[in-house]
Design an enzyme around this catalytic site. Structure first.
Site, short mmCIF file in Angstrom:
data_model
loop_
_atom_site.label_atom_id
_atom_site.label_comp_id
_atom_site.label_asym_id
_atom_site.label_seq_id
_atom_site.Cartn_x
_atom_site.Cartn_y
_atom_site.Cartn_z
N GLY A 81 57.19 -11.14 17.96
CA GLY A 81 55.86 -10.61 17.96
C GLY A 81 55.48 -10.18 19.19
O GLY A 81 54.83 -9.06 19.42
N PHE A 102 61.43 -17.41 17.70
CA PHE A 102 61.64 -16.65 16.36
C PHE A 102 60.51 -15.76 16.48
O PHE A 102 60.46 -14.71 16.94
CB PHE A 102 61.93 -17.17 15.15
CG PHE A 102 63.11 -18.10 14.97
CD1 PHE A 102 64.53 -17.18 15.28
CD2 PHE A 102 63.28 -19.33 15.17
CE1 PHE A 102 65.53 -18.02 15.06
CE2 PHE A 102 64.26 -20.21 15.27
CZ PHE A 102 65.64 -19.39 15.10
N CYS A 103 59.23 -16.12 15.73
CA CYS A 103 58.26 -15.25 15.44
C CYS A 103 57.49 -15.04 16.65
O CYS A 103 56.71 -13.96 16.81
CB CYS A 103 57.34 -15.91 14.26
SG CYS A 103 58.58 -16.03 12.61
N ILE A 104 57.31 -15.95 17.46
CA ILE A 104 56.50 -15.53 18.76
C ILE A 104 57.09 -14.59 19.47
O ILE A 104 56.52 -13.61 19.84
CB ILE A 104 56.15 -16.99 19.47
CG1 ILE A 104 55.28 -17.79 18.47
CG2 ILE A 104 55.52 -16.57 20.87
CD1 ILE A 104 53.83 -17.29 17.96
#
Length: 183
Positions: free
Chosen positions: A120, A115-117
């Site tokens: 990003g 998700f966030c990695i």
């Protein structure tokens, strides 16, 4: 002027504690501490991104789960960035800080590989930053479909073989990053 910065994403108590704590959590935090210490010693900025979501008791701003784990080293020179979605750049001051400092290379690590990695790293590459994900310093929790080991390995391979507008996300282990970026 160009330079490198470290971006630590979502290393928060809610994700690194409890019965479904992040895979290899203590090992990842230890590695992040080594990475950020080397970055600080080299004069590179460290950005710590924290997810918070109003109404989500797990990571609501100021809650216990929102806090950084006790083992994660943070100094007064680190810049904290609050985000409310998976993208560390969406409606945050991260890009403005990086641009003001003349940063063109990012070293990304932290939590929620899928998700966030992932979001990003891809967003950073699309914005033109030369982006490296530290292959042994991102993690996630167990899901019903895949093990955390499978998720980490899968995304390391995906990033290695993807090109975002000709700007690849590099995937390198901590030892290599320490030897080349902060030696």
């Amino acid at each position: 002027m160009t330079g490198v910065a470290v971006v630590v994403i979502d290393v928060q108590y809610a994700f690194f504690s409890g019965t479904n704590a992040a895979y290899r959590g203590a090992e990842v935090i230890d590695g992040i501490n080594r990475l950020t210490a080397a970055a600080r010693a080299a004069g590179a900025p460290v950005f710590i991104v924290q997810h918070d979501e109003e109404g989500d008791e797990e990571v609501e701003y100021g809650s216990e789960g929102w806090q950084l784990p006790a083992g994660l080293v943070r100094t007064g020179g680190d810049t904290l960035i609050r985000k409310s979605v998976g993208d560390s750049f969406h409606e945050t001051p991260l890009k403005a800080h990086l641009d003001r400092l003349g940063i063109d290379r990012l070293v990304i690590c932290g939590y929620a590989t899928e998700f966030c990695i992932d979001t990003g790293a891809r967003r950073a590459a699309l914005l033109g930053y030369r982006t490296t994900v530290v292959s042994d310093l991102h993690t996630t929790q167990r899901t019903s479909q895949l093990t955390p080991e499978q998720i980490v390995a899968h995304y390391n391979r995906v990033w290695e073989h993807s090109s975002l507008q000709g700007n690849r996300v590099s995937v390198r282990p901590l030892a290599d990053v320490l030897a080349t970026e902060f030696a």
